[in-house]
Write a protein that holds these residues in place. Structure first.
Motif, short mmCIF file in Angstrom:
data_model
loop_
_atom_site.label_atom_id
_atom_site.label_comp_id
_atom_site.label_asym_id
_atom_site.label_seq_id
_atom_site.Cartn_x
_atom_site.Cartn_y
_atom_site.Cartn_z
N GLY A 42 0.80 -1.22 0.00
CA GLY A 42 0.00 0.00 0.00
C GLY A 42 0.84 1.27 0.00
N TRP A 43 2.15 1.15 0.03
CA TRP A 43 3.06 2.29 0.00
C TRP A 43 3.99 2.14 -1.20
N HIS B 256 1.27 6.85 0.43
CA HIS B 256 0.25 5.81 0.62
C HIS B 256 -0.63 5.76 -0.62
N ALA B 257 -1.10 4.57 -0.93
CA ALA B 257 -1.89 4.37 -2.16
C ALA B 257 -3.29 4.96 -2.08
N HIS B 258 -3.79 5.22 -0.87
CA HIS B 258 -5.17 5.68 -0.73
C HIS B 258 -5.23 7.03 -0.03
N PRO B 259 -5.35 8.12 -0.78
CA PRO B 259 -5.47 9.45 -0.16
C PRO B 259 -6.73 9.55 0.69
N ASP B 260 -6.70 10.46 1.63
CA ASP B 260 -7.87 10.75 2.46
C ASP B 260 -8.29 12.18 2.19
N ASP B 261 -9.47 12.36 1.67
CA ASP B 261 -10.03 13.69 1.42
C ASP B 261 -9.06 14.55 0.60
N THR C 69 -2.57 12.89 0.50
CA THR C 69 -1.90 11.60 0.47
C THR C 69 -0.94 11.50 1.65
N GLN D 258 -6.88 9.90 9.05
CA GLN D 258 -6.21 8.71 8.53
C GLN D 258 -5.00 8.29 9.35
N ASP E 214 -4.84 4.93 11.04
CA ASP E 214 -4.90 3.82 10.09
C ASP E 214 -3.55 3.50 9.46
#
Length: 156
Positions: free
Chosen positions: A12-13, A32-37, A40, A138, A141
């Motif tokens: 995921g990184w 990280h592969a999944h940004p939050d709002d 990243t 995030q 997490d």
């Protein structure tokens, strides 16, 4: 980097160029592969020779001071000494409000400082800094991933 380091990234990184991520002074950046709002989470790594007598807490204070120049609000939430006398370290967690690409963000940073001494010349000290920056939502997490990254840091 004054000393070559090796580390491993969890799933995921992935590595990113420091210039592309807006931290050109970093020696290494992972995102990280999944940004939050729209933000990243990232891990930056840098190091510097520190032949002075500054403690890791004082070096951490320097980092807080530098960050406070660009943050609207900044709080040190925790600080702990880690490691041993032969391999000292420091962790600190900060919360900050700042603008990122024109958007006001509530961020959390986990910072780890590792002091590496030359066994033949203890006055030659390198301090390695690893920093996780994530949205406040995030941070928890991705914190375990950051701890996993820190645990894999080795001299190369």
């Amino acid at each position: 980097m004054p000393v070559p380091l090796e580390l491993r990234l969890p799933e995921g990184w992935h590595a990113a160029t420091p210039e592309r991520t807006g931290v050109p002074d970093a020696a290494f950046v992972a995102v990280h592969a999944h940004p939050d709002d729209g933000f990243t989470a990232n891990v930056t790594v840098d190091s510097t020779y520190r032949p002075d007598a500054a403690t890791l807490a004082e070096i951490g204070d320097e980092s807080v001071g530098n960050l406070s120049e660009v943050a609207e609000a900044l709080d040190v939430i925790s600080r702990h000494e880690i490691g041993s006398a032969a391999a000292p370290g420091l962790t600190q967690t900060l919360t900050l409000t700042t603008a990122v690409s024109g958007v006001r963000r509530e961020l959390t940073q986990s910072q780890v400082y590792l002091s590496l001494l030359d066994v033949h010349d203890p006055d030659r000290r390198v301090v390695v800094r690893l920093v996780l920056t994530a949205t406040a939502a995030q941070h928890d997490d991705v914190l375990e991933d950051f701890r996993d990254i820190v645990a894999t840091v080795r001299l190369n």
